[in-house]
Design a protein around this motif. Structure first.
Motif, PDB file in Angstrom:
ATOM      1  N   LEU A  29       0.826  -1.209   0.000  1.00 18.24           N
ATOM      2  CA  LEU A  29       0.000   0.000   0.000  1.00 18.24           C
ATOM      3  C   LEU A  29       0.860   1.258   0.000  1.00 18.24           C
ATOM      4  CD1 LEU A  29      -2.826  -1.006   2.532  1.00 18.24           C
ATOM      5  CD2 LEU A  29      -2.953  -0.927   0.031  1.00 18.24           C
ATOM      6  N   ILE A  30       1.954   1.228   0.733  1.00 22.48           N
ATOM      7  CA  ILE A  30       2.864   2.372   0.737  1.00 22.48           C
ATOM      8  C   ILE A  30       3.500   2.545  -0.647  1.00 22.48           C
ATOM      9  CG2 ILE A  30       5.079   3.217   1.638  1.00 22.48           C
ATOM     10  CD1 ILE A  30       4.242   2.104   4.369  1.00 22.48           C
ATOM     11  N   ALA A  31       3.873   1.419  -1.269  1.00 23.60           N
ATOM     12  CA  ALA A  31       4.473   1.486  -2.612  1.00 23.60           C
ATOM     13  C   ALA A  31       3.496   2.077  -3.622  1.00 23.60           C
ATOM     14  CB  ALA A  31       4.920   0.091  -3.050  1.00 23.60           C
ATOM     15  N   VAL A  32       2.221   1.676  -3.534  1.00 25.68           N
ATOM     16  CA  VAL A  32       1.201   2.217  -4.436  1.00 25.68           C
ATOM     17  C   VAL A  32       1.037   3.717  -4.202  1.00 25.68           C
ATOM     18  CG1 VAL A  32      -1.267   2.209  -4.999  1.00 25.68           C
ATOM     19  CG2 VAL A  32      -0.050   0.049  -4.717  1.00 25.68           C
ATOM     20  N   THR A  33       1.027   4.121  -2.922  1.00 22.26           N
ATOM     21  CA  THR A  33       0.850   5.534  -2.601  1.00 22.26           C
ATOM     22  C   THR A  33       2.060   6.348  -3.037  1.00 22.26           C
ATOM     23  OG1 THR A  33      -0.410   4.800  -0.675  1.00 22.26           O
ATOM     24  CG2 THR A  33       0.104   7.132  -0.793  1.00 22.26           C
TER      25      THR A  33
END
Length: 257
Positions: A154-158
């Motif tokens: 999720l952090i990578a997507v954000t």
């Protein structure tokens, strides 16, 4: 008309602003160690005293921490806004977990949208790598590692969305979100078919992001979370029916004695 002299910024001011920008955009992440002063001075093509002055000001702003003999680090507390007592309090109330799941619709949906729209090749490679880590944790049957891997995904997507506000919101919520994800997995793993569907939904999101299809990525994110929410509610109803049945059985047993 008097012409005012244009004031040239100090080198330390320029370095300070540049380091602040790197922290803001997430290039320098919490707990990350900065290169030594001599290396930073070489990178910025300035003197070491200018670098030292910039670092001292960032320390005063609590953006950096200097450890005696250990170097200078980005503050680990930079995005820690949810205290452990608050996380524990929310964890004890199932309703709050559903509220958090609803909130994830907005945060993850828009992050997926902009990741598909703006993600660079490097961003998308990292998203795919994080997605692979989730699948590896699943194969090992380690739901704690899986929850941690989902959080990193999720952090990578954000990060791929290139929206610094979304990124800082995601990072500040990370402890709470990871706890929510772990709790969800503990319930969802009661049904193997559900686990497979959740994995397929997430794969659809990744596929839409890497294909550069923003609206499809957002819709896939919403479908993914809506399925989890619906399944959790259904499991909750099952548990309530089970508890009622056990109470009736116990009551009949007491009456017959």
């Amino acid at each position: 008309m008097a012409i005012q002299r244009i004031r040239q910024p100090k080198l330390s001011d320029v370095i300070e602003k540049e380091l602040e920008s790197l922290i803001l955009e997430g290039t320098l992440s919490p707990g990350q160690k900065l290169p030594p002063e001599r290396e930073l001075a070489k990178q910025f093509d300035v003197s070491r005293p200018s670098v030292r002055e910039a670092i001292q000001r960032l320390e005063a702003k609590k953006l950096l921490n200097r450890k005696q003999g250990g170097g200078t680090f980005v503050s680990e507390r930079l995005w820690q806004r949810f205290s452990e007592p608050l996380i524990d309090l929310l964890a004890e109330h199932p309703e709050s977990q559903l509220d958090l799941l609803e909130s994830r619709h907005a945060l993850e949906g828009i992050s997926s949208y902009f990741a598909a729209l703006r993600g660079t090749e490097e961003d998308l490679t990292r998203v795919c790598h994080c997605h692979d880590n989730i699948r590896e944790a699943q194969q090992l049957g380690d739901i704690k590692a899986e929850a941690a891997a989902v959080m990193q995904y999720l952090i990578a997507v954000t990060e791929a969305s290139h929206n610094v506000v979304l990124l800082h919101i995601m990072r500040s919520l990370a402890p709470l979100l990871e706890h929510n994800i772990l709790q969800n997995f503990e319930l969802l793993n009661r049904r193997h078919d559900v686990v497979d569907k959740v994995s397929k939904h997430r794969a659809n999101i990744v596929q839409a992001i890497t294909a550069g299809e923003p609206e499809k990525a957002r819709q896939a994110s919403h479908a993914h979370l809506a399925f989890i929410e619906e399944t959790l509610l259904d499991l909750g109803r099952e548990e309530s029916r089970r508890e009622r049945s056990l109470r009736r059985i116990q009551q009949r047993k007491d009456e017959s004695e």
